[in-house]
Enzyme design. Sequence first.
Site, PDB file in Angstrom:
ATOM      1  N   GLN A  30       0.816  -1.222   0.000  1.00 23.10           N
ATOM      2  CA  GLN A  30       0.000   0.000   0.000  1.00 23.10           C
ATOM      3  C   GLN A  30       0.850   1.272   0.000  1.00 23.10           C
ATOM      4  O   GLN A  30       0.304   2.375   0.058  1.00 23.10           O
ATOM      5  CB  GLN A  30      -0.930   0.003   1.224  1.00 23.10           C
ATOM      6  CG  GLN A  30      -1.943  -1.122   1.215  1.00 23.10           C
ATOM      7  CD  GLN A  30      -2.989  -0.970   0.118  1.00 23.10           C
ATOM      8  OE1 GLN A  30      -3.216   0.129  -0.395  1.00 23.10           O
ATOM      9  NE2 GLN A  30      -3.625  -2.066  -0.254  1.00 23.10           N
ATOM     10  N   LYS A  69      -0.898  -2.961  -7.764  1.00 23.22           N
ATOM     11  CA  LYS A  69      -1.177  -1.753  -6.974  1.00 23.22           C
ATOM     12  C   LYS A  69      -0.233  -0.627  -7.369  1.00 23.22           C
ATOM     13  O   LYS A  69      -0.211   0.436  -6.745  1.00 23.22           O
ATOM     14  CB  LYS A  69      -1.092  -2.072  -5.486  1.00 23.22           C
ATOM     15  CG  LYS A  69      -2.268  -2.929  -5.050  1.00 23.22           C
ATOM     16  CD  LYS A  69      -2.247  -3.296  -3.600  1.00 23.22           C
ATOM     17  CE  LYS A  69      -3.532  -4.046  -3.273  1.00 23.22           C
ATOM     18  NZ  LYS A  69      -3.388  -5.057  -2.264  1.00 23.22           N
TER      19      LYS A  69
HETATM   20  N1  ALA Z   1      -5.380  -5.935  -0.207  1.00 28.97           N
HETATM   21  C1  ALA Z   1      -6.249  -5.280  -1.136  1.00 28.97           C
HETATM   22  C2  ALA Z   1      -7.171  -4.308  -0.463  1.00 28.97           C
HETATM   23  O1  ALA Z   1      -6.852  -3.771   0.551  1.00 28.97           O
HETATM   24  C3  ALA Z   1      -6.951  -6.209  -2.024  1.00 28.97           C
HETATM   25  O2  ALA Z   1      -8.260  -4.071  -0.945  1.00 28.97           O
END
Ligand code: ALA
Length: 414
Positions: A212, A235
Site C-alpha cells: 500500500q 497496486k
Molecule cells: N489488499 C487489497 C485491499 O486492501 C486487495 O483491498
Amino acid sequence: MPEHARHSPPAFDVEQIRQDFPILHQQVNGHPLVYLDNAATTQKPEAVIQAIVDYYRQDNSNVHRGAHALAERATEKFEAARGKVAGLINAPDNRQIIWTRGTTEGINLVAASWGRSQLQAGDRILVSAMEHHSNIVPWQMIASEMGATVEAIPVDASGTLNMAALAEMLDERVRMVACGHVSNALGSINPVADIVRMAHAVGALCLIDGAQAISHWPVDVQALDCDFYVFSAHKLFGPTGLGVLYGKAELLESMPPYQGGGEMIESVSFAGTTYNQLPYKFEAGTPDIAGVIGLGAAVDYLQRIDRVAAAAHEQALLAYAEARAKATPGMRLVGTAAHKTAVMSFLLEGAHPHDVGMLLDQQGVAVRTGNHCAQPIMDQFGIPGTVRASFSIYNTFAEVDRLFEALAKVREFL
Ligand code: ALA
C-alpha cells in the site's frame, strides 16, 4: 468547504494524468465512473496495456531458454524490467529482485524458506495488529510448524502503531518483525525505518509489506535498511498476478529455494540437484513474462510523472475528503493516524458498510467495503468492517464531491 482546501500542487495536472487511463472514461449504472478503490487495485495507463499487447503481438516467447530472436527480445525486455524495478526501489543489484505472484506470495516465500530453515521452538515473530491477513497467516503457519509464536504489536484507537510497546516486546527471542509500510484498511503510515532499526538492535530481521506504499511515494530499500520488502505490480499501475520480493543479497543467498522446477536449478541428476544463482533460484517455472514487461512499462510511466507533486495531490484529496467527512453528521472516520496515505475508511451511522457500498455503486462510485482482509484490527475496533474510499493520482476533487453527493443520497435512502 473553503475554495483553497481543494487545490492540488500547481505542478500537477490531474486532467492530463486522467487521459492516460482509458478505463476511467466510462459510465457505470448511468453515471460517470468515480473509481475510489485504488487500495484494492490501481488502474492501468495506456502505456502498460500497450506494452502487454505489444509483447503478445510481437515478442511472445519463453525467457532464458530459446535460441531464437523472439526469445532474445522477450528475455531482454524481461530482464530490463527487473533493472527498472531495482532502480525504482534503489536495490543495490538486480539479483535482489525476485518475481513472485504478488505481495502474498512474497511473504509466503520468506516465511517458508527463511522460516523453515531458521526458526526454532520458542522463537518469536512480531506483526502489527493492523496487518493484512497476508502478513499474519503465513507467519502463523510457519510458527505452528516450528514451535514459534506470532504476537501482535498493539495499535491505538487512531490506528497508530504503539512504538513504546514494540520496544518493550523486542528481545533476543524475536527473530522477525513483519510490518506493513501502510495499513490497507486504515491508511496509517508506519515508521518503518525506526521499526527496522529497533528490530536489528535485538538481532531480528524485518520484512516490510509495501503493497500500500509503493504507488504513493518513492521507496528506498537501502535507506530503510529492511531485510525484505514486498509489493504487488497491480497496486503500482501494473498487471495482476505479479509481485516483487526484494531481499538483502546475503539472506537470499543463504535461503533454500521455495519451489522446485525448471529455471531454479543449475544441474539436475538423480544423485542430487544444485540450484541456480539469484534471482532464478526463487523463480521456478515459466514466469509471468507479459506481466513483468507490463510492470516495466508502469515503472517507466511513474518515472515520467512528478511523483512528489502526485503525492501532494493525493494528500490534498485526503485532507479535503476528511474535512468533508468531519462536517457530515453521522459519518465516522475509522483510522485517524497523524500520518496517512490517501485512504479514508468510514462508517455511516445506522448503515451497514455493504449496503452503503452497493448504493454508492448504483451511483457510479466504486469503493470497497468489509474487513479489508484485516479482521484483527476490525475486531479490536468492535466493528464488522468499514466503507473504504482510496484515492490515487488520477482522482479529482470533483470526484470527492461526487462521493459526498452519493453518500447524501445513501443517507436519504437508508
Ligand atoms: N489488499 C487489497 C485491499 O486492501 C486487495 O483491498
